[in-house]
Design an enzyme around this catalytic site. Structure first.
Site, PDB file in Angstrom:
ATOM      1  N   VAL A   1       0.902  -1.162   0.000  1.00  0.00           N
ATOM      2  CA  VAL A   1       0.000   0.000   0.000  1.00  0.00           C
ATOM      3  C   VAL A   1       0.937   1.208   0.000  1.00  0.00           C
ATOM      4  O   VAL A   1       1.543   1.540   1.015  1.00  0.00           O
ATOM      5  CB  VAL A   1      -0.932  -0.003   1.226  1.00  0.00           C
ATOM      6  CG1 VAL A   1      -1.788   1.262   1.246  1.00  0.00           C
ATOM      7  CG2 VAL A   1      -1.827  -1.248   1.205  1.00  0.00           C
ATOM      8  N   PRO A   2       1.099   1.865  -1.161  1.00  0.00           N
ATOM      9  CA  PRO A   2       2.289   2.684  -1.445  1.00  0.00           C
ATOM     10  C   PRO A   2       2.284   4.089  -0.852  1.00  0.00           C
ATOM     11  O   PRO A   2       2.190   5.089  -1.570  1.00  0.00           O
ATOM     12  CB  PRO A   2       2.294   2.733  -2.971  1.00  0.00           C
ATOM     13  CG  PRO A   2       0.833   2.687  -3.335  1.00  0.00           C
ATOM     14  CD  PRO A   2       0.212   1.762  -2.323  1.00  0.00           C
ATOM     15  N   CYS A   3       2.443   4.183   0.471  1.00  0.00           N
ATOM     16  CA  CYS A   3       2.492   5.510   1.088  1.00  0.00           C
ATOM     17  C   CYS A   3       3.714   6.308   0.646  1.00  0.00           C
ATOM     18  O   CYS A   3       3.743   7.534   0.808  1.00  0.00           O
ATOM     19  CB  CYS A   3       2.426   5.397   2.608  1.00  0.00           C
ATOM     20  SG  CYS A   3       3.597   4.257   3.346  1.00  0.00           S
ATOM     21  N   HIS A   4       4.714   5.642   0.053  1.00  0.00           N
ATOM     22  CA  HIS A   4       5.869   6.379  -0.479  1.00  0.00           C
ATOM     23  C   HIS A   4       5.485   7.262  -1.658  1.00  0.00           C
ATOM     24  O   HIS A   4       6.238   8.167  -2.023  1.00  0.00           O
ATOM     25  CB  HIS A   4       6.992   5.416  -0.887  1.00  0.00           C
ATOM     26  CG  HIS A   4       6.602   4.423  -1.926  1.00  0.00           C
ATOM     27  ND1 HIS A   4       5.935   3.247  -1.627  1.00  0.00           N
ATOM     28  CD2 HIS A   4       6.786   4.403  -3.270  1.00  0.00           C
ATOM     29  CE1 HIS A   4       5.728   2.562  -2.741  1.00  0.00           C
ATOM     30  NE2 HIS A   4       6.237   3.247  -3.757  1.00  0.00           N
TER      31      HIS A   4
END
Length: 201
Positions: free
Chosen positions: A164-167
């Protein structure tokens, strides 16, 4: 700017089994944990006290938490923790090899809930590989335009980073913003996806 109300995380039913493994990656060791529902936790820098603390949290949350040694047997049911760990392991290998494809491993959202879960689901579903979104934009997408700061808190509490790409969430000014795995890790992931240029040296 207002914060969205804090809501409790989902309650996990008793007697839920959780399997875990530590996988070496270009950004360091990742703890991967899964239930029968799907991947439930990813933890950066999974060694020493960081690993010990992460495992203690999982043990406090799930009835049975055990390490997965080696690959899952061929007859492993597809909805088992071992199968989900095998699946995310293959997908992470492809990701770090530069495959611009979405993660398809099922996700168990039981370590988050409320506003945080809404934001993280929106992020997972609508911000693909190689793209970014601002905290404010993400707040608008979930119908809480005054909650940009709360979106930042949700990113910091993400139990499933990388997958889950919080970056991919940046400051509205274009700044890189914060990151639970450290700014160098965030830069590495954004460079891998082509958002940031490769360093000259």
């Amino acid at each position: 700017m207002t914060d969205a109300p804090v809501e409790p995380v989902n309650e996990t039913p008793g007697a839920v089994s959780c399997a875990w493994t530590v996988r070496d990656t270009p950004i360091g060791p990742l703890l991967l944990a899964a239930t029968g529902e799907g991947l439930v936790n990813v933890v950066f820098h999974a060694r020493g006290h960081v690993l010990d603390q992460a495992l203690a949290r999982l043990s406090g949350r799930f009835e049975d938490t055990s390490p997965l040694d080696g690959a899952a047997p061929a007859e492993t049911p597809p909805s088992s923790p071992a199968a989900h760990l095998d699946s995310v392991g293959r997908e992470l290998t492809g990701y770090f090899d530069g495959a611009a494809v979405p993660f398809t491993v099922p996700l168990d959202w039981s370590l988050t809930g409320g506003f945080h879960e809404r934001v993280l689901r929106e992020l997972a579903e609508s911000v693909p590989y190689g793209t970014t979104v601002g905290y404010q934009d993400l707040a608008v997408r979930v119908g809480e335009p005054g909650a940009a700061r709360a979106v930042g808190v949700a990113m910091g509490a993400n139990p499933l980073p990388v997958v889950v790409p919080c970056h991919r969430v940046l400051e509205s000014s274009g700044g890189i913003g914060g990151f639970g795995g450290g700014l160098e890790t965030k830069r590495t992931l954004l460079t891998l996806e082509g958002v940031l240029p490769e360093p000259l040296f």
